[in-house]
Design an enzyme around this catalytic site. Sequence first.
Site, short mmCIF file in Angstrom:
data_model
loop_
_atom_site.label_atom_id
_atom_site.label_comp_id
_atom_site.label_asym_id
_atom_site.label_seq_id
_atom_site.Cartn_x
_atom_site.Cartn_y
_atom_site.Cartn_z
N LYS A 145 -0.52 13.34 63.48
CA LYS A 145 0.19 14.48 64.06
C LYS A 145 1.49 14.10 64.76
CE LYS A 145 -3.94 17.34 64.56
NZ LYS A 145 -4.72 18.24 65.44
N GLY A 160 -9.18 18.50 80.37
CA GLY A 160 -8.79 17.80 79.15
C GLY A 160 -7.30 17.78 78.95
#
Length: 265
Positions: free
Chosen positions: A75, A136
């Site tokens: 990515k 997160g």
Amino acid sequence: MPQPNITGKTRVHFLIGSPIAQVLAPGWLTQRMRDAKYDGMLVPLHIEKGNLSSALPALMAMPNVDSILITLPHKFEAATYCDRLSERAKVLGAINAMRREPDGAWFGDNFDGAGLTAGILKAGKQISGKKVFMVGAGGAGSSIGVSMLEEGASHLSFHDRNRESQEALFQKLSTAYPGRVSISTSVPADADIVVNATSAGLRDTDPLPISADELASTMVAADVITDPLPTRFLAAAEKTGCFTRDGTHMLEGQIQLLFQFMLRR
């Protein structure tokens, strides 16, 4: 699923990553193309880490390739091959989709977080003006944070056990959205949306990413995990009276966004 008729006119789209055997998107998105009377197909390709520099330019050079979807571990590197990036992809420095534009340039975008926000909005819940807390700061969390702020969240607070990841995301977001981001180790009392963007919940023995004691019935609770469902976090949130969204809602939202992106609709 009936087998589509493939000819030399069929438009080709690829999904690249490593590993690749677990992906479901090729079947789902190819079927959507056929349902839409679009002659195309999405093909999975296993490209190992370290081989992107030889494989991706070759795919981009093929005239009948219209888009390329990207999963781990490519990515970040794939973003460097794009001529143009969406604003959220610029902030993240990572993409999960790129397409050929009418002028021949390649445009990259990131829909990881947009899938979750789409799932919340589709359920009739607002994000604009709301305060979001997230656990997160990895790939999923980073994308979700950007998407929440893009959708108009008034403030995003978050934390991650990995201090390096936490600080890196804070620097990215506070630069792009000054005054709207902070770090917090607990759910603020005035939070409207609470998100678990970690893998905590994949196993029954995982600790709760967010204590049920910190939740209120007025909150929306969301989790990125698709299996098992409900996660222990969402089960606790439901008992508290929260409106919940799980990882399948995020996936459904992302698939629809990817479909529109690939076919320019």
